[in-house]
Write a protein that holds these residues in place. Structure first.
Motif, PDB file in Angstrom:
ATOM      1  N   GLN A  95      37.549  10.402  69.622  1.00 45.65           N
ATOM      2  CA  GLN A  95      38.708  11.078  69.035  1.00 45.65           C
ATOM      3  C   GLN A  95      38.967  10.584  67.619  1.00 45.65           C
ATOM      4  O   GLN A  95      39.518  11.306  66.793  1.00 45.65           O
ATOM      5  CB  GLN A  95      39.935  10.925  69.940  1.00 45.65           C
ATOM      6  N   PHE A 107      37.594  12.692  64.601  1.00 43.23           N
ATOM      7  CA  PHE A 107      38.307  13.846  64.022  1.00 43.23           C
ATOM      8  C   PHE A 107      38.749  13.573  62.587  1.00 43.23           C
ATOM      9  O   PHE A 107      39.031  14.494  61.827  1.00 43.23           O
ATOM     10  CB  PHE A 107      39.523  14.214  64.885  1.00 43.23           C
ATOM     11  N   PHE A 111      54.944  14.562  64.328  1.00 45.29           N
ATOM     12  CA  PHE A 111      54.821  14.466  65.773  1.00 45.29           C
ATOM     13  C   PHE A 111      54.624  15.876  66.320  1.00 45.29           C
ATOM     14  O   PHE A 111      54.751  16.868  65.582  1.00 45.29           O
ATOM     15  CB  PHE A 111      56.081  13.807  66.348  1.00 45.29           C
ATOM     16  N   MET A 112      54.352  15.970  67.606  1.00 48.64           N
ATOM     17  CA  MET A 112      54.014  17.275  68.187  1.00 48.64           C
ATOM     18  C   MET A 112      55.209  18.224  68.294  1.00 48.64           C
ATOM     19  O   MET A 112      55.059  19.359  68.724  1.00 48.64           O
ATOM     20  CB  MET A 112      53.359  17.096  69.557  1.00 48.64           C
ATOM     21  N   HIS A 145      49.093   8.491  61.989  1.00 52.18           N
ATOM     22  CA  HIS A 145      49.119   8.278  63.434  1.00 52.18           C
ATOM     23  C   HIS A 145      50.566   8.275  63.908  1.00 52.18           C
ATOM     24  O   HIS A 145      51.089   7.269  64.340  1.00 52.18           O
ATOM     25  CB  HIS A 145      48.427   6.962  63.763  1.00 52.18           C
ATOM     26  N   PHE A 146      51.227   9.404  63.744  1.00 56.62           N
ATOM     27  CA  PHE A 146      52.608   9.588  64.215  1.00 56.62           C
ATOM     28  C   PHE A 146      53.612   8.690  63.495  1.00 56.62           C
ATOM     29  O   PHE A 146      54.554   8.216  64.107  1.00 56.62           O
ATOM     30  CB  PHE A 146      52.712   9.380  65.730  1.00 56.62           C
ATOM     31  N   ALA A 147      53.402   8.436  62.207  1.00 55.81           N
ATOM     32  CA  ALA A 147      54.423   7.730  61.448  1.00 55.81           C
ATOM     33  C   ALA A 147      55.520   8.711  61.051  1.00 55.81           C
ATOM     34  O   ALA A 147      56.709   8.382  61.074  1.00 55.81           O
ATOM     35  CB  ALA A 147      53.825   7.085  60.209  1.00 55.81           C
ATOM     36  N   ASN A 148      55.128   9.920  60.687  1.00 57.46           N
ATOM     37  CA  ASN A 148      56.076  10.947  60.231  1.00 57.46           C
ATOM     38  C   ASN A 148      55.987  12.222  61.056  1.00 57.46           C
ATOM     39  O   ASN A 148      56.979  12.878  61.300  1.00 57.46           O
ATOM     40  CB  ASN A 148      55.790  11.319  58.778  1.00 57.46           C
ATOM     41  N   TYR A 198      34.050  14.994  69.417  1.00 59.16           N
ATOM     42  CA  TYR A 198      34.755  14.232  70.452  1.00 59.16           C
ATOM     43  C   TYR A 198      33.756  13.553  71.389  1.00 59.16           C
ATOM     44  O   TYR A 198      33.892  12.378  71.730  1.00 59.16           O
ATOM     45  CB  TYR A 198      35.692  15.147  71.242  1.00 59.16           C
ATOM     46  N   PRO A 243      45.804  17.668  68.755  1.00 64.94           N
ATOM     47  CA  PRO A 243      45.175  18.992  68.792  1.00 64.94           C
ATOM     48  C   PRO A 243      46.182  20.060  69.226  1.00 64.94           C
ATOM     49  O   PRO A 243      47.107  19.728  69.969  1.00 64.94           O
ATOM     50  CB  PRO A 243      44.071  18.841  69.853  1.00 64.94           C
ATOM     51  N   CYS A 246      44.895  14.840  62.382  1.00 64.14           N
ATOM     52  CA  CYS A 246      43.670  14.550  63.129  1.00 64.14           C
ATOM     53  C   CYS A 246      44.012  13.934  64.475  1.00 64.14           C
ATOM     54  O   CYS A 246      43.143  13.410  65.163  1.00 64.14           O
ATOM     55  CB  CYS A 246      42.786  13.591  62.328  1.00 64.14           C
ATOM     56  N   GLN A 247      45.298  13.937  64.857  1.00 67.51           N
ATOM     57  CA  GLN A 247      45.753  13.233  66.051  1.00 67.51           C
ATOM     58  C   GLN A 247      46.166  14.156  67.195  1.00 67.51           C
ATOM     59  O   GLN A 247      45.895  13.870  68.346  1.00 67.51           O
ATOM     60  CB  GLN A 247      46.949  12.348  65.699  1.00 67.51           C
ATOM     61  N   PRO A 303      39.355   4.328  68.520  1.00 69.28           N
ATOM     62  CA  PRO A 303      40.409   3.337  68.321  1.00 69.28           C
ATOM     63  C   PRO A 303      41.515   3.450  69.369  1.00 69.28           C
ATOM     64  O   PRO A 303      41.781   4.535  69.872  1.00 69.28           O
ATOM     65  CB  PRO A 303      40.958   3.687  66.931  1.00 69.28           C
ATOM     66  N   ALA A 304      42.128   2.320  69.654  1.00 70.02           N
ATOM     67  CA  ALA A 304      43.303   2.257  70.528  1.00 70.02           C
ATOM     68  C   ALA A 304      43.015   2.747  71.941  1.00 70.02           C
ATOM     69  O   ALA A 304      43.921   3.048  72.705  1.00 70.02           O
ATOM     70  CB  ALA A 304      44.493   3.020  69.938  1.00 70.02           C
TER      71      ALA A 304
END
Ligand SMILES: [Fe+2]
Lengths: 107, 272
Positions: free
Chosen positions: B230, B233, B61-62, B56-59, B225, B150, B147-148, B188-189
């Motif tokens: 989400q 995914f 990113f887009m 979830h965006f620890a390493n 979805y 798209p 999976c975060q 989640p979140a």
């Protein structure tokens, strides 16, 4: 709409201790490094979790930003619902509200 | 030597971070499920454990998002989250860069995968490790499926990654274990955190335990979805694990636990 850069700011703030420290010192200067709209800029500087949610920030970024601001879990969920009530439906992204803004699912 | 263990489990941060807010019998049942999975895993005497997560965006990113990534370091740190929020202490996990290189070289024969000499673990890997390796003794190789953000890689490519990991594991002398982590239906979140479609989850787990490739790959992202959120995914990690194992699965524990934001799952699968 510069959701990508808004998200990038959240990402940097969540992950980079140096950015976090600079933000604590002078938030508007840090925010100035990202190409944001006025609305996005204001939402960050006001710590407006509800508006950030409506703007489409991915929840996996937003929940850590909320934690950074000291917002407790149940309060975080409530602020997002309040944001939808105040600003309307989520405008982008994959974290849209699927229940009614008045519902409470858990926590 | 070969793949010696395959399993899947939930990684929701609430499982540890909001541990005390769930009904006690559900919390205890889930924690016992992880404990049985830990015993099953350790009984296979793995030399290394691949944790295939959906981070979830620890390493990633887009700005530069790999559909698939594998770690290639000798050490990794985690969790990236605030320790009081996740309630998992920081640790440095032992990796094995040389083994990673061999596995990655083999995976690349069929699936393009990014390699990472640096990798920070978020709850996607740390929650499973907290239960499966409480004393921090295993050698870990992290893996990720986006999976975060798209567009996401299609399910049939997650299957292909699983097959590639299996071929890679079978090509090295070490005993390799694989654990896929993620949620089935969940939101989640979001303010809907706690929404779980138990029927959807049980139908998915039925397809998974039968290792029914066609049924597992028949979901579209639009359907997932709409029906599973989400968070749904993340079924990609379960699907890749099924492809790697090839046998029949067995659910160790399943129960929706809304305050943990997911239908909490532990399951193992025969290697065939
Ligand atoms: Fe996740």
């Amino acid at each position: 709409m510069s959701l990508y850069y808004l998200s990038k700011l959240m990402f940097d703030l969540n992950r980079d201790e140096a950015v976090k420290a600079r933000f604590a010192e002078d938030a508007s200067r840090v925010v100035g490094n990202y190409a944001l709209t006025e609305e996005e800029r204001g939402a960050v500087l006001d710590g407006d979790i509800g508006l950030l949610y409506v703007l489409g920030v991915n929840g996996q970024l937003l929940m850590h930003y909320a934690a950074l601001l000291g917002v407790e879990w149940s309060d975080y969920l409530q602020r997002m619902r309040d944001g939808v009530k105040q600003h309307g439906p989520v405008r982008a992204g994959i974290y849209a509200l699927t229940t009614s803004p008045d519902e409470k699912v858990a926590g | 030597m070969s793949l010696v263990f395959a399993g899947v489990c939930s990684h929701a941060p609430g499982i540890t971070g909001r541990e005390d807010r769930a009904p006690k019998e559900l919390r205890d049942g889930l924690y016992a499920g992880y404990e049985r999975m830990r015993e099953d895993l350790w009984a296979t005497k793995p030399d290394a454990l691949i944790v295939l997560a959906a981070e979830h965006f620890a390493n990633f990113f887009m700005d530069n998002m790999p559909p698939f990534a594998l770690g290639m370091g000798d050490a990794y740190d985690g969790p990236i989250e605030d320790v009081d929020w996740l309630r998992i202490p920081k640790r440095t996990v032992r990796g094995d860069a040389a083994l990673s290189q061999k596995l990655i070289k083999q995976v690349l024969q069929t699936v393009d995968v990014a390699y990472c000499e640096e990798w920070k673990f978020d709850h996607g890997i740390m929650v499973p490790l907290h239960f499966l390796d409480p004393d921090n003794r295993l050698t870990i190789i992290p893996g990720n499926i986006n999976c975060q953000g798209p567009p996401l890689t299609p399910l049939h490519r997650a299957w292909a990654l699983g097959e590639a990991l299996r071929q890679a594991a079978d090509s090295v002398p070490q005993r390799i274990a694989l654990v896929g982590t993620g949620g089935i239906s969940h939101w989640p979140a979001t303010p809907d955190s706690g929404r779980i479609d138990e029927a959807w989850d049980r139908d998915f787990l039925d397809r998974w335990t039968r290792n029914d490739k066609a049924a597992l790959l028949s979901y579209t992202d639009e359907q997932t979805y709409a029906e599973a959120g989400q968070g749904g995914f993340e079924i990609r990690t379960f699907i890749a694990t099924a492809a790697a194992a090839g046998g029949q699965g067995k659910v160790g524990f399943y129960a929706p636990i809304p305050i943990y934001a997911v239908g909490c799952t532990t399951a193992t699968m025969e290697i065939a």
